[in-house]
Write a protein that holds these residues in place. Structure first.
Motif, PDB file in Angstrom:
ATOM      1  N   CYS A  20       1.002  -1.206   0.256  1.00 29.73           N
ATOM      2  CA  CYS A  20       0.159  -0.080  -0.028  1.00 29.73           C
ATOM      3  C   CYS A  20       0.722   1.453   0.003  1.00 29.73           C
ATOM      4  CB  CYS A  20      -0.914   0.161   1.121  1.00 29.73           C
ATOM      5  SG  CYS A  20      -2.561  -1.123   0.928  1.00 29.73           S
ATOM      6  N   ALA A  21       1.688   1.134   0.631  1.00 26.98           N
ATOM      7  CA  ALA A  21       3.063   2.337   0.872  1.00 26.98           C
ATOM      8  C   ALA A  21       3.524   2.488  -0.608  1.00 26.98           C
ATOM      9  CB  ALA A  21       3.899   2.085   1.822  1.00 26.98           C
ATOM     10  N   GLY A  22       3.416   1.815  -1.454  1.00 32.95           N
ATOM     11  CA  GLY A  22       4.069   1.668  -3.214  1.00 32.95           C
ATOM     12  C   GLY A  22       5.543   1.193  -3.011  1.00 32.95           C
ATOM     13  N   GLU A  23       5.998   0.561  -2.244  1.00 35.93           N
ATOM     14  CA  GLU A  23       7.235  -0.254  -2.081  1.00 35.93           C
ATOM     15  C   GLU A  23       7.431  -0.974  -3.459  1.00 35.93           C
ATOM     16  OE1 GLU A  23      10.307  -2.720   0.922  1.00 35.93           O
ATOM     17  OE2 GLU A  23       8.563  -1.598   1.544  1.00 35.93           O
ATOM     18  N   ALA A  27       2.815  -5.335 -11.103  1.00 35.93           N
ATOM     19  CA  ALA A  27       3.474  -6.215 -11.890  1.00 35.93           C
ATOM     20  C   ALA A  27       4.899  -6.100 -11.750  1.00 35.93           C
ATOM     21  CB  ALA A  27       3.185  -5.851 -13.402  1.00 35.93           C
ATOM     22  N   GLU A  28       5.450  -5.527 -10.402  1.00 35.93           N
ATOM     23  CA  GLU A  28       6.952  -5.784 -10.014  1.00 35.93           C
ATOM     24  C   GLU A  28       6.722  -7.028  -8.955  1.00 35.93           C
ATOM     25  OE1 GLU A  28      10.075  -3.364  -7.599  1.00 35.93           O
ATOM     26  OE2 GLU A  28       8.244  -2.502  -7.956  1.00 35.93           O
ATOM     27  N   ALA A  29       7.560  -7.711  -9.477  1.00 36.99           N
ATOM     28  CA  ALA A  29       8.061  -9.004  -8.448  1.00 36.99           C
ATOM     29  C   ALA A  29       8.523  -8.567  -7.094  1.00 36.99           C
ATOM     30  CB  ALA A  29       9.079  -9.962  -9.072  1.00 36.99           C
ATOM     31  N   LEU A  30       8.021  -9.179  -6.146  1.00 36.45           N
ATOM     32  CA  LEU A  30       8.542  -8.966  -4.576  1.00 36.45           C
ATOM     33  C   LEU A  30       9.981  -9.562  -4.393  1.00 36.45           C
ATOM     34  CD1 LEU A  30       5.393  -8.315  -4.344  1.00 36.45           C
ATOM     35  CD2 LEU A  30       5.530  -9.182  -2.078  1.00 36.45           C
ATOM     36  N   PRO A  31      10.566  -9.509  -3.295  1.00 35.48           N
ATOM     37  CA  PRO A  31      11.805 -10.122  -3.141  1.00 35.48           C
ATOM     38  C   PRO A  31      11.557 -11.473  -3.080  1.00 35.48           C
ATOM     39  CG  PRO A  31      11.728  -7.940  -1.873  1.00 35.48           C
ATOM     40  CD  PRO A  31      10.369  -8.124  -2.571  1.00 35.48           C
ATOM     41  N   SER A  32      12.711 -12.347  -3.060  1.00 34.80           N
ATOM     42  CA  SER A  32      12.172 -13.810  -2.839  1.00 34.80           C
ATOM     43  C   SER A  32      11.677 -14.155  -1.366  1.00 34.80           C
ATOM     44  CB  SER A  32      13.529 -14.654  -3.209  1.00 34.80           C
ATOM     45  OG  SER A  32      14.470 -14.210  -2.199  1.00 34.80           O
ATOM     46  N   GLU A  33      11.303 -15.228  -1.286  1.00 37.28           N
ATOM     47  CA  GLU A  33      10.743 -15.651  -0.068  1.00 37.28           C
ATOM     48  C   GLU A  33      12.113 -15.634   0.924  1.00 37.28           C
ATOM     49  OE1 GLU A  33       9.164 -19.597  -0.336  1.00 37.28           O
ATOM     50  OE2 GLU A  33       7.196 -18.898  -1.339  1.00 37.28           O
ATOM     51  N   TRP A  34      13.221 -16.202   0.470  1.00 34.60           N
ATOM     52  CA  TRP A  34      14.386 -16.101   1.106  1.00 34.60           C
ATOM     53  C   TRP A  34      14.762 -14.704   1.680  1.00 34.60           C
ATOM     54  CZ3 TRP A  34      19.381 -14.174   0.795  1.00 34.60           C
ATOM     55  CH2 TRP A  34      20.295 -14.534   1.986  1.00 34.60           C
ATOM     56  N   GLN A  63       4.255 -16.495 -10.523  1.00 32.11           N
ATOM     57  CA  GLN A  63       4.707 -16.470 -11.866  1.00 32.11           C
ATOM     58  C   GLN A  63       6.090 -17.443 -11.807  1.00 32.11           C
ATOM     59  OE1 GLN A  63       5.680 -12.923 -13.923  1.00 32.11           O
ATOM     60  NE2 GLN A  63       4.476 -13.934 -15.756  1.00 32.11           N
ATOM     61  N   GLN A  64       6.280 -18.674 -12.543  1.00 32.51           N
ATOM     62  CA  GLN A  64       7.429 -19.542 -12.629  1.00 32.51           C
ATOM     63  C   GLN A  64       8.623 -18.659 -12.930  1.00 32.51           C
ATOM     64  OE1 GLN A  64       6.644 -23.194 -12.814  1.00 32.51           O
ATOM     65  NE2 GLN A  64       8.805 -23.551 -12.912  1.00 32.51           N
ATOM     66  N   GLY A  65       9.590 -18.798 -12.558  1.00 30.43           N
ATOM     67  CA  GLY A  65      10.584 -18.244 -12.965  1.00 30.43           C
ATOM     68  C   GLY A  65      10.639 -16.595 -12.401  1.00 30.43           C
ATOM     69  N   ARG A  66       9.839 -15.990 -11.742  1.00 28.89           N
ATOM     70  CA  ARG A  66       9.594 -14.735 -11.544  1.00 28.89           C
ATOM     71  C   ARG A  66       9.469 -14.703 -10.117  1.00 28.89           C
ATOM     72  NH1 ARG A  66       6.121 -10.058 -13.795  1.00 28.89           N
ATOM     73  NH2 ARG A  66       7.458  -8.254 -13.276  1.00 28.89           N
ATOM     74  N   GLY A  67       8.504 -15.382  -9.406  1.00 21.03           N
ATOM     75  CA  GLY A  67       8.128 -15.241  -8.127  1.00 21.03           C
ATOM     76  C   GLY A  67       6.749 -14.523  -7.835  1.00 21.03           C
ATOM     77  N   ASP A  68       6.680 -14.108  -6.672  1.00 24.24           N
ATOM     78  CA  ASP A  68       5.336 -13.550  -6.317  1.00 24.24           C
ATOM     79  C   ASP A  68       5.301 -12.074  -6.939  1.00 24.24           C
ATOM     80  OD1 ASP A  68       4.307 -15.605  -4.626  1.00 24.24           O
ATOM     81  OD2 ASP A  68       6.078 -15.078  -3.515  1.00 24.24           O
ATOM     82  N   VAL A  69       4.085 -11.781  -7.539  1.00 21.80           N
ATOM     83  CA  VAL A  69       4.235 -10.459  -8.334  1.00 21.80           C
ATOM     84  C   VAL A  69       2.874  -9.554  -7.806  1.00 21.80           C
ATOM     85  CG1 VAL A  69       3.928  -9.439 -10.457  1.00 21.80           C
ATOM     86  CG2 VAL A  69       5.290 -11.486 -10.373  1.00 21.80           C
ATOM     87  N   HIS A  70       3.061  -8.219  -7.526  1.00 25.59           N
ATOM     88  CA  HIS A  70       1.982  -7.442  -6.974  1.00 25.59           C
ATOM     89  C   HIS A  70       0.935  -7.441  -8.055  1.00 25.59           C
ATOM     90  CE1 HIS A  70       0.570  -3.151  -6.230  1.00 25.59           C
ATOM     91  NE2 HIS A  70      -0.278  -4.107  -5.302  1.00 25.59           N
ATOM     92  N   GLU A  75      -8.097  -2.053  -4.373  1.00 28.07           N
ATOM     93  CA  GLU A  75      -9.536  -2.878  -4.159  1.00 28.07           C
ATOM     94  C   GLU A  75      -9.086  -4.310  -3.760  1.00 28.07           C
ATOM     95  OE1 GLU A  75      -8.296  -3.249  -8.457  1.00 28.07           O
ATOM     96  OE2 GLU A  75      -8.551  -1.600  -7.177  1.00 28.07           O
ATOM     97  N   ARG A  76      -7.978  -4.855  -4.186  1.00 25.71           N
ATOM     98  CA  ARG A  76      -7.631  -6.203  -3.855  1.00 25.71           C
ATOM     99  C   ARG A  76      -7.132  -6.208  -2.456  1.00 25.71           C
ATOM    100  NH1 ARG A  76      -7.420  -9.198  -8.621  1.00 25.71           N
ATOM    101  NH2 ARG A  76      -7.011  -8.021 -10.394  1.00 25.71           N
ATOM    102  N   LEU A  77      -6.925  -5.175  -1.830  1.00 21.35           N
ATOM    103  CA  LEU A  77      -6.236  -4.979  -0.460  1.00 21.35           C
ATOM    104  C   LEU A  77      -7.576  -4.843   0.381  1.00 21.35           C
ATOM    105  CD1 LEU A  77      -2.965  -3.411  -1.101  1.00 21.35           C
ATOM    106  CD2 LEU A  77      -3.149  -5.528  -0.563  1.00 21.35           C
ATOM    107  N   GLY A  78      -8.764  -5.038   0.131  1.00 20.04           N
ATOM    108  CA  GLY A  78     -10.032  -4.709   1.101  1.00 20.04           C
ATOM    109  C   GLY A  78     -10.061  -2.949   1.359  1.00 20.04           C
TER     110      GLY A  78
END
Length: 88
Positions: A20-23, A27-34, A63-70, A75-78
């Protein structure tokens, strides 16, 4: 008596606040789980559970090979936004 949230729920809330803070933009991938686990000093499994819930809610997609993507869109965040009370 106040019940504490499970750690994964706290991590989920923190990730939601950071989105929400725009970090991360849409469509930008978040850092890896690790990397997220290292940043937050928790186990990878805890981060994975938080991310899985956000995927289930449509906030992120995997997304395979890219990770978790915003997915984008508050509206998706309630309807949360960085201006909401309690959001850092």
């Amino acid at each position: 008596m106040e019940l504490k949230q499970p750690l994964y729920a706290q991590i989920k809330q923190l990730l939601t606040q950071r989105i929400c803070a725009g970090e991360w933009s849409a469509a930008e991938a978040l850092p890896s789980e690790w990397e997220l686990a290292e940043q937050m000093s928790v186990s990878q499994g805890t981060v994975r559970k938080a991310l899985t819930e956000l995927v289930g809610e449509g906030v992120l997609y995997r997304q395979q090979g890219r990770g978790d993507v915003h997915c984008g869109g508050s509206e998706r965040l309630g309807g949360w936004s960085s201006a909401d009370p309690g959001v850092v």
